[in-house]
Each structure stands twice: as C-alpha cells, then as structure tokens.
Design a protein around this motif. Structure first.
Motif, PDB file in Angstrom:
ATOM      1  N   MET A 402      27.257  33.821  21.683  1.00  0.00           N
ATOM      2  CA  MET A 402      28.418  34.320  21.120  1.00  0.00           C
ATOM      3  C   MET A 402      28.509  35.911  20.968  1.00  0.00           C
ATOM      4  SD  MET A 402      30.398  31.835  20.343  1.00  0.00           S
ATOM      5  CE  MET A 402      31.759  32.007  19.095  1.00  0.00           C
ATOM      6  N   GLN A 403      27.161  36.582  20.794  1.00  0.00           N
ATOM      7  CA  GLN A 403      26.916  37.892  20.715  1.00  0.00           C
ATOM      8  C   GLN A 403      27.388  38.261  22.263  1.00  0.00           C
ATOM      9  OE1 GLN A 403      23.073  38.531  19.411  1.00  0.00           O
ATOM     10  NE2 GLN A 403      23.613  38.708  17.404  1.00  0.00           N
ATOM     11  N   THR A 404      26.922  37.602  23.304  1.00  0.00           N
ATOM     12  CA  THR A 404      27.029  38.225  24.569  1.00  0.00           C
ATOM     13  C   THR A 404      28.588  38.242  24.808  1.00  0.00           C
ATOM     14  OG1 THR A 404      25.159  37.099  25.213  1.00  0.00           O
ATOM     15  CG2 THR A 404      26.653  37.545  26.978  1.00  0.00           C
ATOM     16  N   HIS A 414      34.245  39.511  33.321  1.00  0.00           N
ATOM     17  CA  HIS A 414      34.281  40.627  33.008  1.00  0.00           C
ATOM     18  C   HIS A 414      32.736  41.187  33.197  1.00  0.00           C
ATOM     19  CE1 HIS A 414      36.999  38.656  30.186  1.00  0.00           C
ATOM     20  NE2 HIS A 414      37.699  39.790  30.444  1.00  0.00           N
ATOM     21  N   TYR A 415      31.960  40.460  33.273  1.00  0.00           N
ATOM     22  CA  TYR A 415      30.427  40.951  33.638  1.00  0.00           C
ATOM     23  C   TYR A 415      29.751  39.839  34.731  1.00  0.00           C
ATOM     24  CZ  TYR A 415      28.307  37.518  30.495  1.00  0.00           C
ATOM     25  OH  TYR A 415      27.854  36.373  29.784  1.00  0.00           O
ATOM     26  N   THR A 416      28.781  40.456  35.402  1.00  0.00           N
ATOM     27  CA  THR A 416      27.853  39.473  36.244  1.00  0.00           C
ATOM     28  C   THR A 416      26.514  39.790  35.846  1.00  0.00           C
ATOM     29  OG1 THR A 416      27.551  41.238  37.824  1.00  0.00           O
ATOM     30  CG2 THR A 416      29.440  39.601  38.490  1.00  0.00           C
ATOM     31  N   VAL A 417      25.641  38.739  35.937  1.00  0.00           N
ATOM     32  CA  VAL A 417      24.369  38.956  35.702  1.00  0.00           C
ATOM     33  C   VAL A 417      23.404  39.080  36.793  1.00  0.00           C
ATOM     34  CG1 VAL A 417      22.412  37.492  34.497  1.00  0.00           C
ATOM     35  CG2 VAL A 417      24.870  37.084  33.815  1.00  0.00           C
ATOM     36  N   GLU A 418      22.552  40.171  36.838  1.00  0.00           N
ATOM     37  CA  GLU A 418      21.603  40.698  37.577  1.00  0.00           C
ATOM     38  C   GLU A 418      20.278  40.876  37.091  1.00  0.00           C
ATOM     39  OE1 GLU A 418      22.822  43.910  39.889  1.00  0.00           O
ATOM     40  OE2 GLU A 418      25.000  43.130  40.195  1.00  0.00           O
ATOM     41  N   ASP A 419      19.225  40.078  37.648  1.00  0.00           N
ATOM     42  CA  ASP A 419      17.884  40.163  36.999  1.00  0.00           C
ATOM     43  C   ASP A 419      17.905  39.713  35.617  1.00  0.00           C
ATOM     44  OD1 ASP A 419      17.576  40.854  39.736  1.00  0.00           O
ATOM     45  OD2 ASP A 419      17.623  43.164  39.020  1.00  0.00           O
ATOM     46  N   GLY A 420      18.906  39.117  35.019  1.00  0.00           N
ATOM     47  CA  GLY A 420      18.772  38.787  33.529  1.00  0.00           C
ATOM     48  C   GLY A 420      19.457  39.982  32.781  1.00  0.00           C
ATOM     49  N   ASP A 448      20.385  41.778  17.592  1.00  0.00           N
ATOM     50  CA  ASP A 448      20.936  41.386  18.855  1.00  0.00           C
ATOM     51  C   ASP A 448      20.173  40.753  19.835  1.00  0.00           C
ATOM     52  OD1 ASP A 448      22.751  41.384  20.992  1.00  0.00           O
ATOM     53  OD2 ASP A 448      22.878  43.594  21.446  1.00  0.00           O
ATOM     54  N   GLN A 449      20.643  39.289  20.183  1.00  0.00           N
ATOM     55  CA  GLN A 449      19.671  38.427  20.930  1.00  0.00           C
ATOM     56  C   GLN A 449      20.656  38.043  22.231  1.00  0.00           C
ATOM     57  OE1 GLN A 449      19.299  35.676  17.771  1.00  0.00           O
ATOM     58  NE2 GLN A 449      17.022  36.108  17.455  1.00  0.00           N
ATOM     59  N   GLY A 450      21.499  38.759  22.462  1.00  0.00           N
ATOM     60  CA  GLY A 450      22.339  38.512  23.437  1.00  0.00           C
ATOM     61  C   GLY A 450      21.880  39.214  24.588  1.00  0.00           C
ATOM     62  N   LEU A 451      22.892  39.050  25.727  1.00  0.00           N
ATOM     63  CA  LEU A 451      22.345  39.754  27.010  1.00  0.00           C
ATOM     64  C   LEU A 451      22.337  41.154  26.675  1.00  0.00           C
ATOM     65  CD1 LEU A 451      21.894  37.838  29.397  1.00  0.00           C
ATOM     66  CD2 LEU A 451      24.220  38.271  30.238  1.00  0.00           C
ATOM     67  N   LYS A 452      21.591  41.982  27.369  1.00  0.00           N
ATOM     68  CA  LYS A 452      21.761  43.380  27.601  1.00  0.00           C
ATOM     69  C   LYS A 452      22.166  43.937  28.775  1.00  0.00           C
ATOM     70  CE  LYS A 452      19.725  43.426  23.456  1.00  0.00           C
ATOM     71  NZ  LYS A 452      18.506  42.685  23.361  1.00  0.00           N
ATOM     72  N   VAL A 453      22.674  45.475  28.814  1.00  0.00           N
ATOM     73  CA  VAL A 453      22.909  45.924  29.969  1.00  0.00           C
ATOM     74  C   VAL A 453      21.666  46.135  30.858  1.00  0.00           C
ATOM     75  CG1 VAL A 453      25.199  47.039  29.491  1.00  0.00           C
ATOM     76  CG2 VAL A 453      23.065  47.990  28.922  1.00  0.00           C
TER      77      VAL A 453
ATOM     78  N   LEU C 244      28.578  57.473  16.475  1.00  0.00           N
ATOM     79  CA  LEU C 244      29.263  56.578  17.407  1.00  0.00           C
ATOM     80  C   LEU C 244      28.512  55.277  17.644  1.00  0.00           C
ATOM     81  CD1 LEU C 244      31.374  58.944  19.639  1.00  0.00           C
ATOM     82  CD2 LEU C 244      32.364  57.159  18.121  1.00  0.00           C
ATOM     83  N   ASN C 245      27.353  55.699  17.978  1.00  0.00           N
ATOM     84  CA  ASN C 245      26.357  54.750  18.300  1.00  0.00           C
ATOM     85  C   ASN C 245      26.116  53.596  17.094  1.00  0.00           C
ATOM     86  OD1 ASN C 245      23.503  53.672  19.182  1.00  0.00           O
ATOM     87  ND2 ASN C 245      25.125  54.090  21.034  1.00  0.00           N
ATOM     88  N   ALA C 246      26.093  54.269  15.919  1.00  0.00           N
ATOM     89  CA  ALA C 246      25.945  53.577  14.643  1.00  0.00           C
ATOM     90  C   ALA C 246      27.241  52.414  14.588  1.00  0.00           C
ATOM     91  CB  ALA C 246      25.828  53.979  13.596  1.00  0.00           C
ATOM     92  N   MET C 247      28.293  53.088  14.825  1.00  0.00           N
ATOM     93  CA  MET C 247      29.475  52.333  14.551  1.00  0.00           C
ATOM     94  C   MET C 247      29.570  51.320  15.637  1.00  0.00           C
ATOM     95  SD  MET C 247      31.355  53.454  11.838  1.00  0.00           S
ATOM     96  CE  MET C 247      32.533  51.971  12.643  1.00  0.00           C
ATOM     97  N   ASP C 248      29.518  51.448  16.940  1.00  0.00           N
ATOM     98  CA  ASP C 248      29.657  50.479  17.990  1.00  0.00           C
ATOM     99  C   ASP C 248      28.372  50.700  18.844  1.00  0.00           C
ATOM    100  OD1 ASP C 248      30.268  49.142  20.109  1.00  0.00           O
ATOM    101  OD2 ASP C 248      32.135  50.159  20.477  1.00  0.00           O
ATOM    102  N   PRO C 249      27.430  49.583  18.640  1.00  0.00           N
ATOM    103  CA  PRO C 249      26.286  49.474  19.475  1.00  0.00           C
ATOM    104  C   PRO C 249      26.368  49.467  21.016  1.00  0.00           C
ATOM    105  CG  PRO C 249      26.753  47.312  18.431  1.00  0.00           C
ATOM    106  CD  PRO C 249      27.813  47.930  18.022  1.00  0.00           C
TER     107      PRO C 249
END
Lengths: 542, 328, 293
Positions: A402-404, A414-420, A448-453, C244-249
């Motif tokens: 859900m976070q992702t 809206h996004y693709t996954v590359e190397d995780g 935040d346990q979702g996907l990262k950039v 800003l970063n604190a507001m929106d990660p």
C-alpha cells in the motif's frame, strides 16, 4: 436636544440592525450547534466507550469473516503541487479495492492549510480523517479537550502495524498524555553536518571528528582556497535567519558542546537551555566563527529558502542542517556543472555526517519524529465500530504494497521496477494528477517499507546515517508539554533570547549584556514558565 | 449639519424603500413628501445598503470574540467569556509602547513621504504633453503594484546586502565603507518607505489622474491669457481640482494609522532591527501562532479600529472646519 | 493652448521627462528580471543574483505550467470572476454612491456612518464564512464576488466625485422631467468616465489578485482561480528544502525558481493589459467643458 434626538434615532436603528443580527446569529448558532452537539455527546465518553468496546470486538470479527460494503472515507489533506489526484484516479480506485473503502479527498493548498483547518473546525462539517499540521495548535488542543476527536492511543495497540508505533514519537505527539491521532512518522535522527567533500579532498584534510577539527575545516575552507581558483572568495559555513525558537545550525552545534535540547534536567528539575554554561560556550564558539569570517556575515538576514545557494555556487563549504540535504546539494552541483559541460556524474561532491565530538560524546538533534497527525473527529465517525474500520484502513496503509501504491502508483502505469528500485515514468503531469499527494495519508508506522527510488550511494548512506543517529539524539524532555505561560508569552520570551544571542554573535553586545538579557527573560515571564514546566514535568514523571 | 434631515435618518436608512410609497398614500407632511420625491434615490440606495447589512453588519458579532477565548470548534455560543482579559494582556505587555511607537512612527513617515508621492507623480505626468510618452510612463509605473512583496524583499536583499550587494559594492569601491542597510535599525524605516513608494506610487497616481481628467481645459486657456506661468497654473487650477480627492484619501488614511502592512514588515524584520521594526501587525501574527489567533487578534484589531474611528472623525471634522467637504 | 515656451519651462520639461523616464525604468527593472528569470535555467538563477538577459534561453518553465489544464482552467476562472465581479462591483457602488452624493437625502449621514464604521470594524474570517455558508454560496463563484461587492473606500471616493459634478447640469435635466435614474444614466455616468475607468481598474485588480476568498469558500479544486495556484507555487519555493522534505517524504526539491517566476509572469500579464485599454478614458476631461458650452 437635537443631538440627543439624533443619537436616539441612531440607537434605534442600531438596535434594529442588532435585532436582525441576533436573528441571524441565532441561525448560525443552531448550525454550529450541530457541530457542538457531536462534541457534547462526546463529552461523556465513559458510556460510549463501554458500549463501544463490545462493538469493537464484534466489528473486528465481522471485518475478518464476511465482506462488508466499502466504507466511505473523506480525508482532508494538504497538497504541494498545483495538480492533485482526483477521486477517480486509477491509483485511488486500486486503494479503494484493496482496503474496501471509498475515498474522497479534500485537497487544501499547503500554504493556507491552517486557515482552512480552523474554518473547518468552526463549520462543524468535519471529514472522516483530518490532517492536523501542528499538534500544539491551540484550536486543535481546545477541540481535543472538548472531546471532538477520538483518543486512539490505546486502540492502536490492536493493529498489526499501528501497534509498532515508536513510543518516543507517541509521546511527542500526545496531548495531556493521550494520543488523538495517528502520527505521520518521519526520521528522528535527521540532523547533522553536510560539507563539500571535494574541497576537503583538495586540501588533503580528513573528515572532522572533533569540534576543533570542525573549526579547522571551516578555517581551511576560508583561507586555503579550497576550490583552487586562486581567489579569496570562499568561506566556511552558511547560516540563515533565525526566527524565534529556531536558530539555524546553532541548534545542532550547541549540542556538541553539551548544551541541552531546549530544556535540560539538572537535579531532577527542568532548566532552560540558555542557563547552562555549555550553551554559553557554544555561543562563544559561534562568535569566534563570526569574528573570523568563517560564517556569512549577513546571516541575520539570510533567507532560508536560499540556504543551499552559496554551497552550490562554490562560495561556502558547510551547512549544518538535515543530512538528507546533502543529496539535494549534490544534485544541484551536478546540474550546474552539467550546464557548463564539466560534470563528473560518478563523483559525489557533498558528504554528510552525524556530528563532531566535544567533551560530551556524539550528540545529535532529533526532529519531533512526525509531520502532523491524522485525526478522527467524533462528529463524522459516530461509533467505535466505525472508528475501528477507519483505524483498520490507516493500519492497512502501512503495508509495504500500500505504501508503494500511494508513493509511486501502479506498476507499469506510473513506474517500472529496475534492480528492485522504482523508476517513475517521465510524464510528471500524469504522476501529479493521479499519484503525487496520496502519500500524504501514509503514517509510515513503523517505517517506509515500500519500494524506493533508485538510490545514489549518497542517499543510501544518508538513510543509514539517519538510522544510526537515532541512538545519539538528545531529546527535549519538555517536548509533549503544552504550557499556558508559553502560549501567552512564548513569542516575547523567545525574542529576548534570540535577539540577545544574535547581537552577541555580531558583537553589538558583550557577554555581560547577554547575561543581563537572560535575567530579563526570567523577569518577563521566564520564571513563571520554568515553574509551570517543572510542574508539568513532575506530574508526567510521577 | 442638517438637523431636520437627521431626525428621520434612522427610519429612512433602515427601511427606505417601504417608507416611500407608504408616505405617498398618507400624502401628509412635507417630510414624507420629500421622501416620496426622492423615492428613486432610495431605490438606488437599497442594494448597497442591503449589501452592507448582510455582509458587513450580520458578521459584526465577530468583534465580540475579543471578549472570549474563542475556539472554532466550540463556536460562538459555547466559547468561554473572558471579559477584558485579552485587552489586559495586550495593554500590560511591556512591549506595548514599543509597538505603538513603531506603528505610529512608520505611519507618520508614510504620511509625510509616501502619501504625497503619487500626487507629485500625477502632477508631473500632467505636465507631459507628448501623449504617447505620458501613456507609456503611466503604464510602466503601474507595474510594480503587481510584483509580490516576497520578490520585492528578495531583490532588496540582493541590492543591499553587505555580502556582495550591488549598492555596498559601489560604496566600498568609491568611498571605502559599507552600510548594513538590512540590519541597522536606522535604515529600517527609510527602506520600508522607499519600497512602498516604489511599489505603490504609480498605482496611486491613477485616482489623481482621474480627478485631473475632469479639469476644464478652458480654465487653463483663460489663465494663460491672464499671463499665468506653469507653476501658477498648477497651483491655482490643477491642485484645487484634485484637492477634495486628496482630502478624502487623507481622512480615510487616518483609519488605518495602526496598520502597517503585515507582509512587508514581516519580510524585512530581523532580530537586529526588531526594536524599530516590530509593529502591531507582526506582533499579533506571532502571538497568533502560539495562542490561537482569533480572540487575541480580534482584541488588538478592535483597539486599532477604535483608534482609527477616532482619528477619522477628527480628521473629517477638521476638514469641514477648513471648508472641505469631508467624507460625509 | 498651453504650448508656449519659456526657458525655465523648457528646463523643467527636460528634467521632468528625464525624471519620469528614470522612475519608470526603476519601476519595470524588477519585472524585467522576473520576466528574464522565467526563461532561465534554475542553476543560472542560483548563480546570478540579478540579470536581464538569460545566458541560456529555455521555455521549460512555461512548458511545465501549460502542460496541464490546471493553470489554463484557473485563468478561465479568474477571468470570469474578474469580469462578472467587476460589473457587480460597479453596479452596487455607482448606485449607492449616487444616492449618497445627494446631500438633501434624508438618512444619508446615517448610512455614511454605517459605511465608514464597517470599514474599520469587521467581524473577521469565521463570522463572514458562516454568513456565506448560510446563503448557500460555498463552492460557487458568487462567494468570490458578492462578499466584496462594495469597497467602502471606493464607494466614498466615487460618491465624492459625483458630488463634484456641478449641480446646474442636473438641475437643467430635472426641469426637462428626468427622474433620478435617468439623471444618473444620461448625465452623471457619461461625465464620470475617468472615475468609472479608475474604479473598474481598482475592482478588477482586486478580483484578479484575490486568493483568500477562494481558499476559504471554494473546496472544489477545479474552481480555484489562478492566484490560489500562483501563491501555492510561490510559497513552496520560499520554503526551506528540509521543511518540505519533512512534509512530503517524496519531495525531491522545491519547484524551480524559474517556474515561480514564470507563474508570476502568467499571473500578471493579463491584468497589466487591462490598464492601457482603460487609459483612453482618462483623457475625457474635455467633455465637461463641452457639456457646459
């Protein structure tokens, strides 16, 4: 006589208008009363909780066993972009489906959120979930004390994710020892030092470890031509305008010297920070930096929005602030070099660290650990059963998927996954009108346990650094207290200290006058504040 | 004034449209007759009056918030009444006199230096005979009104900072010294006034240009025949033509002597010039952050309004004494 | 006419033209900077404090602004509210001001007192909001136009202008059998074109720049006028990146400075165009004389 008659006439007319007025006033009273009603019935929470407690059990069961119709949830949130995701965005639809809800968003431009928040409180028509930007906002505190919002602290323990809430942040976000909303978690250990790594390397220096090293670094940045252009056009550290309670980098630097974070505890009693000798020592250090030209001489008027500019432009080498700023500085330097055709994409020009060590070990300034609350009004969520469903929804939003979803949208769209790692599509308009902003409703509990950039090494390091910093943070023991003295005189008291220390640093007053200002602080209400804070402190620690 | 008219003032004002026809049927006294005669004027008056009653007077109960600890959630009827508590806190605040002094001095400077600026500019424009030039200048000087204060403040910084600001670089180059324009309390007021003149002077001329447009050209021709030079023409024809507009604006200006324009002061204020820069507007803003804005700021607003209404009345009275028409 | 030459007169003229030119230049320089900056890259804006010609010309900021229908739609909203709102303003102000300009009108002083009083004392944000809500105006454009239908300040000045019109002109018409409505329409208004132009401008500028009403009364984002969006961008770019970063990660960085400047340009140009358009009405001074003659 004539005058009297005339005034009588005016008075009559005024009364007439007043009559009109009170009639209308009555109408409004009836309406705001409906808002008040909810508060009124919330006023006897005893009976409510009892009947509700059994409901809660049932509700929980029902949730698990048979499918229920989706719950309609309206959420008031701030928006940062000029576009906003609409209720029929595919991402919102997906969240609706997975959480069995029907979401309706009330977006409010962030720049005016507080006004809208107050108006919404007054109008009595509250959404199911309302974002509260400042837990100490007096209007929110008043409403809470009148029973307008559900107490959720106890209930959060019943949910898989919400139960993992950080106790420090729970305390920081509490009112009178209770929690009236689900906090939106942020890193606690964000503050530290950002510096020009390339400059340090040019001068053949090691990253600083002690305060003396730090001082020497600033001095070298000023005097030894770190950018190697042969000109005396650099200085050490950028500081920006201090306002009231907030003192730019000084808030972090003073901790290195052993000064407390706002309030210190001496012999079991709260003492304001500026009355500690360590605080004074830190101020002397700042004065030295200023006198030797190691910080920008116009820092008293320097706009915080331009904080990064001198470092990006190669005029200064250090910013003491949140460590995630290092990545932004680095990006900006790369952009600038790229424009001049001199970029080295694989090099990081900026690095960061938690802090330097004085006689008191490594000490870091914590943030409050949260950015506002998601509060649930009693006027829109009438029963505990409903409350359970709303909390279940907020709990669900902490699931990694859900976070992702709320952060990045739908994979492939809206996004693709590359190397995780998530890679966003380049169509910013699509992102802004379907995804961005939805993460405003994420509590990030426990994190935040979702996907990262896709992360640069610097960003990965920063994340580790901030986690590591949590063990070194110096909490403010008075953080959760809401002081009436402070609410009345706080601004004035802060100004006394703030003005005096800046005047001291720039050399307008000496140490004697600085100490005199601290005495003035005591006399102007500081005594009352210390007394009240200590009472609150004693009551909380009983 | 006119005592006969005022005795019916209230009734007429409050119930103008109904009174007219009713009076006609009664067909009696001259008073009603006069009302009937002016019936169309009352019809014209009605929409505006209604507007003021609905949108200005119905919400007027808001001033009572000054005597409450108003909480938006509780609403007006359930908020706690505290009497004059907010006024007490305000007046006993050790900084009260500093705020009063700063607000008044700034307003006074504004009155002396800013208020005449658009008039002078309008008069200078009036002397321009090349129509295209006049129009172009008019349009250009009107532009700054639309530049947000944030931009004005940041450009002020760019020009005046001691760290590479253009003005200080020039000073340093030619005279070998720098001036801390932005932190020196002595420079705060001049800078505020200059910003105001730069930003609002051109926009302010419009109203005077409108007044000048109604000056009869024949008057100038007659004056020239009488051998009047341009200075005399300006003094005897142009100025009198805009005099009543000047007086009205001056009187109305009195109503907000304690308002100094929050945003501008807020942006230019810093710990080193606070002693001269902090005014009621900024103070109330900061108090609002910690205290819940409504009741306290309403109390301060009420104080400002009372001062304003006294000054407006005084100014109006003075204007009438000197034979000007005033606002009534 | 006035065209006769003397030496001091010529010297004055030269000085006058010079001074006005310099003043106008000082007035537009910052706007030219805003304009130039809106076509510059963000790094250039970081690097150079003030410039009038960007080194590297780019329209990226405008491309971003006009990439969605948000801004275009909000410009539409602003134009609608400004046009209709100004007409409402003029109607309410002119009618009331004309009635109040008649000194013989019974009740006039009382109403004027009401007006002045309302200028200084106001109910504030929440009571006004409740009135607007009771009238069911929330989320309608009426909420942006009706609550400010008359500016007391403008009303008094218009009233004053009407008072200055020589009474003989109206008296003559009255003898011809005109009643007050016709008088206003046929005699007073044509004589008041400069004034009407002025207040058209004042009201239009007020509507165009107003964002606060929209923030309070409009919940539906598709009905936001331009200034709400403009302000949002300007305020955001004023915030420190850390906040800003604190507001929106996910917030990478504040909007580019060039976008802020481009938004200011887009928000200012339309209302700037109004003025030259109205300007011709400021030269109608001859009219009075011709009516008299």
């Amino acid at each position: 006589m004539r005058k009297a008659k005339r005034w009588a006439a005016i008075l009559t007319a005024l009364l007439l208008v007043l009559g009109l007025l009170s009639a209308c006033g009555g109408g409004q009273a009836g309406n705001s009363g409906s808002g008040g009603d909810a508060g009124g019935s919330g006023g006897n929470p005893e009976s409510r909780t009892e009947s509700g407690a059994s409901n809660a059990g049932n509700g929980g069961d029902a949730n698990a066993s048979e499918p229920e119709p989706p719950m309609e949830i309206s959420i008031m949130l701030p928006i940062f972009k000029t576009n906003y995701p609409s209720d029929d965005s595919p991402v919102v639809q997906e969240i609706n489906k997975r959480a069995n809800v029907k979401l309706h968003f009330e977006w409010v431009p962030n720049s005016s959120y507080t006004d809208k928040f107050n108006i919404t409180l007054a109008s009595g028509k509250l959404p199911t979930i309302i974002y509260v930007p400042d837990v100490k906002n007096p209007n929110f505190v008043n409403a809470v004390r009148a029973g307008a919002f559900w107490e959720v602290g106890e209930k959060m323990k019943n949910y898989p994710y919400l139960s993992l809430a950080n106790p420090v942040i729970m305390q920081n976000s509490s009112i009178d020892g209770k929690n009236y909303g689900v906090y939106r978690g942020r890193a606690l250990g964000r503050n530290g030092i950002n510096y020009r790594k390339d400059w340090l390397e040019n001068l053949g220096l090691e990253p600083p470890k002690t305060i003396d090293d730090f001082y020497n670094m600033l001095k070298a940045f000023k005097e030894q031509d770190p950018d190697g252009n042969g000109k005396d056009d650099t200085y050490g550290m950028v500081l920006v305008k201090w306002t009231g309670q907030w003192a730019s980098g000084f808030d972090i630097i003073k901790l290195w010297f052993g000064a407390p974070n706002k309030w210190g505890v001496v012999d079991g009693k709260l003492v304001p920070e500026h009355e500690t000798p360590e605080y004074l020592e830190a101020l002397r250090f700042m004065k030295k930096l200023y006198d030797e030209g190691l910080i920008n001489q116009d820092f008293a008027v320097f706009d915080s929005a331009k904080w990064n500019d001198p470092v990006v432009n190669g005029q200064a080498g250090v910013i003491v602030d949140v460590t995630d700023n290092a990545a932004r500085l680095d990006d900006a330097i790369h952009r600038m070099l790229a424009e001049q055709g001199k970029d080295q994409p694989d090099v990081h020009f900026v690095d960061n660290m938690i802090g330097v060590v004085g006689d008191h070990g490594l000490r870091a300034l914590p943030t409050s650990g949260f950015a506002g609350l998601l509060a649930i009004p009693k006027s829109s969520v009438k029963t505990e059963e409903e409350l359970d469903r709303v909390l279940a929804f907020l709990d669900k939003m902490n699931e990694p998927e859900m976070q992702t979803l709320a952060n990045f949208g739908i994979e492939g769209v809206h996004y693709t996954v590359e190397d995780g790692y998530a890679v966003r599509i380049s169509d910013t308009v699509k992102l802004e009108s379907e995804v961005e902003g939805l993460n405003q409703m994420l509590p990030f509990i426990p994190e935040d346990q979702g996907l990262k950039v896709k992360q640069t090494p610097l960003r990965i390091k920063t994340e580790e650094l901030q986690k590591e910093a949590e063990q070194y943070v110096v909490p403010n023991p008075a953080e959760p207290f809401i002081s009436t003295v402070y609410s009345q005189k706080g601004q004035q008291l802060d100004n006394i200290i703030n003005d005096a220390r800046i005047k001291y640093i720039v050399g307008q007053i000496g140490e004697e006058e600085l100490l005199k200002a601290f005495e003035t602080w005591r006399r102007s209400g500081g005594d009352d504040l210390v007394k009240e804070m200590n009472e609150l402190y004693a009551a909380a620690n009983r | 004034m006119k005592p006969t008219a005022t005795s019916t003032a209230a009734a007429a004002g409050a119930d103008a449209t109904v009174a007219g026809p009713a009076a006609a049927r009664m067909g009696g006294s001259t008073k009603w007759g006069r009302l009937w005669k002016n019936r169309w004027l009352y019809v014209l008056l009605a929409p505006g009056l209604l507007y003021f009653l609905i949108f200005k007077y119905v919400p007027m109960w808001g001033v009572l918030l000054a005597f409450q600890n108003f909480s938006p959630y509780h609403g007006f009827w359930k908020s706690e009444w505290v009497g004059f508590e907010h006024f007490r806190v305000f007046f006993t605040n050790p900084e009260f006199f500093m705020l009063l002094r700063n607000s008044l001095i700034l307003s006074f400077y504004n009155l002396i230096f800013f208020f005449p600026a658009p008039i002078i500019l309008a008069l200078l424009l009036n002397e321009v005979r090349i129509a295209l030039f006049k129009r172009t200048i008019q349009t250009l000087v009107y532009v700054p009104h639309f530049i947000s204060m944030v931009i004005v403040a940041s450009l002020t910084y760019v020009f005046l900072t001691t760290e590479g600001g253009i003005v200080n670089e020039l000073l340093d180059h030619y005279f070998g010294f720098k001036i801390s324009f932005l932190t020196d309390p002595a420079w705060f007021r001049p800078i505020i006034i200059l910003q105001t003149i730069w930003k609002e002077c051109g926009f302010g001329t419009i109203i005077f240009l409108a007044a000048l447009a109604s000056v009869d050209v024949e008057q100038y021709e007659a004056a020239i025949i009488d051998g009047a030079n341009r200075w005399q023409q300006m003094w005897h024809i142009t100025l009198p033509a805009i005099r009543s507009t000047i007086v009205i604006l001056l009187i109305l200006r009195m109503g907000d002597v304690l308002d100094n324009g929050f945003e501008q002061i807020y942006l230019m204020l810093n710990p080193l010039n606070r002693e001269v820069a902090e005014v009621f507007d900024t103070y109330v803003y900061f108090m609002g952050i910690t205290q819940g804005a409504f009741s306290y700021s309403t109390a301060v607003g009420l104080f400002k309004s009372v001062v304003g209404i006294i000054l407006v009345t005084l100014a109006n009275w003075t204007a009438k004494k000197f034979g000007q028409s005033g606002i009534y | 006419m006035r065209h006769y030459r003397t030496i001091p007169g010529t010297i004055f003229d030269i000085c006058n033209y010079l001074f006005l030119s310099l003043f106008a230049l000082a007035a537009v320089l910052p706007f030219l900077y805003v304009f130039a900056g809106s076509f510059a890259s963000d790094t250039e804006l970081t690097r150079r404090a003030f410039f009038l010609i960007p080194e590297r010309f780019t329209t990226a900021a405008y491309a971003y602004i006009f990439s969605t229908d948000t801004i275009v739609r909000s410009i539409g909203v602003s134009i609608y509210v400004t046009t209709v709102g100004t007409l409402i303003n003029l109607f309410f102000t002119v009618t009331m001001a004309y009635a109040l300009s008649k000194r013989h009108l019974a009740g006039r002083n009382f109403v004027l007192n009401l007006v002045v009083f309302s200028m200084l004392f106001g109910g504030g944000m929440i009571p006004t909001y409740l009135v607007v809500r009771e009238l069911h105006l929330l989320d309608t454009y009426w909420a942006l136009m009706l609550p400010g239908a008359i500016s007391a300040f403008n009303l008094i000045i218009v009233k004053n202008f009407f008072q200055e019109i020589p009474a003989e002109l109206e008296d003559a018409a009255k003898i011809d059998g005109c009643h007050d409505l016709a008088l206003l329409w046929r005699i007073v208004l044509p004589l008041s074109m400069p004034v009407l132009a002025t207040f058209t401008l004042f009201y239009a500028v007020g509507h165009w720049n107003n964002y606060y009403s929209a923030l309070l009364y409009i919940n539906e984002p598709s009905k936001w006028p331009l200034q709400v969006i403009l302000r949002q961008i300007v305020m955001l770019s004023q915030m420190a990146a850390g906040d800003l970063n604190a507001m929106d990660p996910n917030f990478e960085k504040p909007p580019d400075q060039s976008i802020k400047l481009a938004v200011i340009v887009v928000g200012t140009i339309p209302i700037l165009i109004v003025y030259p358009f109205l300007q011709k009405h400021f030269a109608k001074g001859v009219l009075l004389g011709s009516v008299k003659g």
